[in-house]
Design an enzyme around this catalytic site. Structure first.
Site, mmCIF file in Angstrom:
data_model
loop_
_atom_site.group_PDB
_atom_site.id
_atom_site.type_symbol
_atom_site.label_atom_id
_atom_site.label_comp_id
_atom_site.label_asym_id
_atom_site.label_seq_id
_atom_site.Cartn_x
_atom_site.Cartn_y
_atom_site.Cartn_z
ATOM 1 N N ASP A 137 -15.382 114.708 106.311
ATOM 2 C CA ASP A 137 -16.201 113.654 105.713
ATOM 3 C C ASP A 137 -17.622 113.736 106.269
ATOM 4 O O ASP A 137 -18.126 114.829 106.517
ATOM 5 C CB ASP A 137 -15.553 112.293 106.004
ATOM 6 N N HIS A 206 -19.567 106.557 105.606
ATOM 7 C CA HIS A 206 -18.368 106.895 104.832
ATOM 8 C C HIS A 206 -17.277 107.494 105.714
ATOM 9 O O HIS A 206 -16.099 107.119 105.625
ATOM 10 C CB HIS A 206 -18.764 107.864 103.715
ATOM 11 N N SER A 528 -12.087 107.128 97.553
ATOM 12 C CA SER A 528 -12.316 107.548 98.943
ATOM 13 C C SER A 528 -11.583 106.648 99.919
ATOM 14 O O SER A 528 -11.184 107.083 101.003
ATOM 15 C CB SER A 528 -13.816 107.509 99.270
#
Length: 596
Positions: A137, A206, A528
């Site tokens: 990520d 994220h 996600s």
């Protein structure tokens, strides 16, 4: 003669442009047939250089960005289109694939999924203790309380990875929870240029959100400005996390992803979690599918996000059958807010704004600029007013910034038909409420038909036990599988709407440059967010059944997933709230209680 000069100049310039375009180099992934390497080469690297010399248009020594030996046999390098074609013709070369740029598919959920501290997978697996989850990520914010290692034993002996010392990051940032952190940027830098920070540190948010969802430690008193208050915990709270940073400012390059996957498999991870996606393609052209196949072959479970291109059919990505593909759904929690109009009517919606209620204020429905894009609103018409905005094109937080820049004091985001009654919200820099299509139509009608329309926005608190739940998210990419229709995808749906998890301190919750606020936890939506829920549950199953293969874990999760509510009704989508039939083409809602 002079009248020909413009033509000659144009022809010369055009010829130069064509030549330049033909010679432009791009990154390619080259897969080789290793048994054809001549014995005269002591290493594959030297052999790869000799292959490049055979097709090179010049004598320059070619830079090999990465070599791969586990997930595939080959290398990544920069080639012209002509060189790539010549390389494909060599007997020892299996494939030459243009690099793909993947994009990110951006606390109560363990309880909602049936995780019980007293029975089932949690005690059976010791909450994932000893299982290693590798997360590819945007990196990790190691100071987050989600990576607290209190009470954990020694790092598993099988771990062979590292904690990379780099910009704003050193080996002491890792511990017995966050056991590894590495970054992979060579592919990105070869194609785009320097990265923002050559470090595993998460400047985006994220990666911290996804990794803490999968295996974050328990953090009491977590919330987002008072919303979703409670104890935040990952699915496998005692699992160990290894962060592999592969995503940068403009995306995640497949040469970096493949290198990280190879490193993760060699490091000893049990689960790979990739909340990344691209348009679906044949498996032999799909770099994540190629890497995942080798990982699964070596006993590593791989879960991926299914994509955020719904509700259009055949938009699901990461569709290889050896990958666990997750769609997104709601959970039984929302954040109610209310728009009270000047005519006395009240319309419900959702909001994460944490300020005081917005008093009675004029409402405007802009005839132009209703999408609230940058520069689209006329300040003289919206100044001091609540602005009605349509969804789409830019993010909710960006629309709020546009309204605020034009002088607006609040925003009502009214759903379009494609989103139906789905209520998804996010952080905002000004008073904002999101309402469903029906309520949005009523508010628009009021704003355009009354002489002096006004509204008050009232913000509520967190509400739980919301029904129906789960509901398939409108944005969640749909089947049928566009590559092999006979293989149903997504495999399961999992929580992916309004999910609270850890966040970076490098940027504000809205991700806007103007947002100076910093939070420990943020609420975000997307497949996600669904993917790491599946990754964490897979870690629990692996902990409870160490001898199970990735296929056995995938089978257990899929065959115990629910396909209907307890009353027998099929799962809803936002479109079904409008009494329209909609087929999601998914196997079921992931559920822990019976998977063991």
């Amino acid at each position: 003669m002079r009248e020909w000069q413009p033509f000659v100049s144009f022809f010369f310039i055009s010829f130069m442009v064509v030549c330049f375009a033909a010679a432009e180099k791009k990154t390619y992934i080259v897969q080789t047939q290793q048994n054809l390497m001549p014995t005269s080469f002591s290493t594959p690297y030297l052999w790869y250089q000799s292959l490049l010399k055979r097709v090179a248009a010049s004598e320059e020594v070619r830079n090999i960005i990465y070599t791969y030996s586990t997930i595939l046999k080959g290398f990544a390098t920069r080639l012209t289109e002509n060189e790539a074609e010549l390389l494909r013709r060599l007997p020892a070369v299996l494939s030459v694939l243009l690099e793909t740029v993947f994009q990110l598919q951006t606390t109560r959920t363990p309880l909602f999924l049936g995780l019980n501290p007293a029975t089932g997978m949690l005690p059976d697996s010791k909450e994932g203790d000893g299982i290693i989850i590798g997360v590819l990520d945007t990196g990790v914010w190691p100071e987050s309380r989600c990576y607290n290692d209190a009470g954990l034993g020694a790092i598993p002996a099988k771990w062979k990875g590292e904690c990379t010392a780099a910009t704003n990051f050193n080996s002491t940032n890792c511990n017995k929870k966050l056991i590894g952190a590495q970054f992979f940027s060579a592919g990105y830098e070869a194609a785009v240029g320097p990265v923002e920070s050559r470090s595993p540190r998460d400047d985006n948010g994220h990666g911290t959100h996804t990794s803490s969802t999968a295996g974050g430690a328990r953090v009491p008193g977590a919330s987002f400005f008072g919303y979703a208050t409670g104890t935040a915990t990952g699915m496998a709270a005692r699992a160990r996390i290894a962060a592999y940073k592969v995503c940068w400012a403009s995306g995640c390059h497949s040469s970096d992803i493949l290198s990280a996957m190879e490193k993760a498999v060699g490091d000893g991870v049990d689960v790979l979690s990739l909340s990344l996606g691209d348009k679906p393609k044949d498996f032999f052209l799909d770099h994540i599918a190629i890497g995942a196949f080798a990982a699964v072959e070596r006993g590593v479970f791989v879960s991926c996000a299914g994509g955020n291109d719904g509700p259009l059919p055949s938009t699901v990505s990461n569709v290889a059958p050896w990958i666990m593909t997750a769609g997104a759904s709601t959970i039984d929690r929302d954040f109610p807010a209310y728009a009270v109009l000047g005519n006395g009517r009240t319309y419900s919606g959702v909001s994460l704004y944490n300020g005081i209620p917005l008093p009675a204020t004029a409402v405007v429905n802009p005839m132009t600029g209703s999408l609230c894009l940058n520069g689209s609103l006329i300040p003289e018409k919206v100044y001091g007013k609540i602005v009605l905005c349509d969804p789409g094109v830019n993010w909710e937080s960006e629309k709020g910034a546009v309204v605020k820049a034009a002088g607006g004091v609040g925003m009502i985001l009214a759903n379009a038909a494609i989103y139906g009654e789905e209520l998804i919200t996010g952080p905002s820099i000004l008073p904002t409420i999101t309402v469903g299509q029906k309520n949005g139509d009523e508010i628009r009608r009021y704003a355009t038909s009354f002489l002096n329309p006004k509204a008050t926005i009232i913000f509520g608190i967190t509400r739980v036990d919301v029904q129906p739940s789960p509901v398939v998210a409108a944005f969640s990419s749909r089947g049928p599988n566009p590559v092999v229709p006979g293989i149903l995808k997504p495999d399961v749906i999992a929580p992916g709407v309004n999910i609270l998890a850890g966040w970076t301190q490098a940027r504000g919750p809205t991700e806007l440059a103007s947002d100076a606020r910093r939070v420990d936890f943020n609420i975000v939506s997307g497949t996600s967010m669904a993917c790491p829920h599946v990754s964490g549950l897979a870690a629990l199953l692996k902990g409870a059944h160490p001898d199970w293969s990735p296929a056995a874990i995938k089978s257990a999760l899929m065959t115990t997933a629910y396909t209907a509510y307890k009353n027998g009704a099929r799962y809803w989508t936002p479109q079904r709230w409008r009494h329209q039939r909609h087929s999601f083409k998914v196997k079921g809602y992931i559920w822990e209680s019976s998977a063991t």
